[in-house]
Design an enzyme around this catalytic site. Structure first.
Site, mmCIF file in Angstrom:
data_model
loop_
_atom_site.group_PDB
_atom_site.id
_atom_site.type_symbol
_atom_site.label_atom_id
_atom_site.label_comp_id
_atom_site.label_asym_id
_atom_site.label_seq_id
_atom_site.Cartn_x
_atom_site.Cartn_y
_atom_site.Cartn_z
ATOM 1 N N HIS A 34 0.860 -1.187 0.000
ATOM 2 C CA HIS A 34 0.000 0.000 0.000
ATOM 3 C C HIS A 34 0.899 1.241 0.000
ATOM 4 O O HIS A 34 2.140 1.115 0.012
ATOM 5 C CB HIS A 34 -0.955 -0.015 1.199
ATOM 6 N N HIS A 37 3.962 1.371 2.317
ATOM 7 C CA HIS A 37 5.164 0.654 1.844
ATOM 8 C C HIS A 37 5.876 1.490 0.779
ATOM 9 O O HIS A 37 7.101 1.587 0.768
ATOM 10 C CB HIS A 37 4.780 -0.678 1.181
ATOM 11 N N GLU A 150 5.917 2.914 11.337
ATOM 12 C CA GLU A 150 5.647 3.055 12.778
ATOM 13 C C GLU A 150 4.305 2.466 13.198
ATOM 14 O O GLU A 150 3.989 2.457 14.384
ATOM 15 C CB GLU A 150 5.697 4.540 13.177
#
Ligand code: PAF
Length: 282
Positions: A34, A37, A150
């Site tokens: 997505h 990435h 994160e």
């Protein structure tokens, strides 16, 4: 675009780059790419001479076989997405056999207690599986820099700890969460949500944002109770945990202390699909 299916072929290609003192950035993924990435890829490309992205659904980090079987497998469309960014990305998409050589088990890691919190409590063995695959991939790719999102904040801290303890020469870089316009954190698992569920799932981030506001004036116990109650009253979700924790130890807190960084962490089920999210509180 170069796509390597075996560690042997990838290593021999990278050897030339390494002996020419080129820097290597690495983005490990399990595919179903997505925009989050893709932002890691872009960051890596801006900071390194070459970028390797791995696509490998690592069986040893799944503590639930249904979750492993249902994990989206979308190599072709993942490669298309990468091609749209750059033909220069080096893709590593090995088989389980090539990585584990017939011995698909995890090594045991000591992450100084980070592994006993949150995801570690609810997904036994998960972080041994993550440590095993990330260490193996780092040994194969030998990156200078490695990029992680994160959203999996605990994983990011655990990988940093693994690198420190194994004295690996890799800089681990965390990148902010990418969100859908509704606020839902981007995740490969979102592919399994219906369009309607994706809209409803925005409730998770809305609640985290409200928790952050409340944390300004209330203590962690009060905020936690409020969040638990919000999810208890919402038929679409089953809350697994909500915790307010110290960002460095990941230990849950009740009272705030000055000069410490805190973060809220959440895991919820929506129609059997497990979603996690996190927000910085100060
Ligand atoms: O975050 C993930 O996608 C995976 O845990 C990782 C880091 C690629 C290891 O399999």
């Amino acid at each position: 675009m170069l796509i390597f299916k075996t560690q042997e072929d990838l290593k021999s290609h990278l050897q030339t780059l390494i002996s020419n003192h080129k820097t290597i950035g690495f983005v490990p993924t399990m595919g179903a790419l997505h925009d989050g990435h893709l932002s890691l890829i872009q960051k890596s490309m801006s900071e390194n001479d070459a970028t390797v992205m791995s696509i490998f659904i690592n069986p040893t980090q799944f503590n639930n076989s249904a979750d492993l079987n249902n994990y989206p497998r979308t190599l072709e469309s993942d490669v298309d997405k990468m091609k749209r960014i750059s033909e220069d990305i080096i893709v590593f998409a090995p088989s389980v056999e090539n990585i584990y050589q017939g011995n698909t088990i995890s090594q045991s890691f000591d992450y100084d207690g980070l592994e006993f919190e949150m995801e570690g409590k609810h997904r036994p063995g998960h972080f041994n599986g993550v440590g095993t695959i990330v260490k193996r991939l780092f040994e194969i790719v030998q990156p200078n820099n490695a990029y992680f999102g994160e959203k999996d904040f605990q994983q990011l801290q655990i990988v940093k700890k693994m690198v420190e303890k194994s004295q690996m020469n890799v800089t681990v870089i965390g990148q902010p969460i990418f969100r859908e316009p509704s606020g839902l954190a981007m995740s490969s698992r979102n592919e399994r949500l219906s369009a309607e569920d994706r809209v409803i799932a925005a409730f998770i981030y809305q609640t985290l944002q409200e928790a952050r506001i409340q944390f300004g004036t209330k203590n962690a116990t009060e905020v936690t109770k409020w969040v638990e109650n919000e999810f208890h009253n919402n038929v679409h979700f089953k809350l697994e945990y909500f915790e307010i924790a110290d960002e460095s130890t990941l230990k849950s807190i009740t009272e705030k202390e000055p000069n410490k960084k805190y973060r809220a962490f959440i895991a919820v089920f929506m129609n059997e699909i497990r979603l996690i999210d996190t927000i910085s509180l100060n």
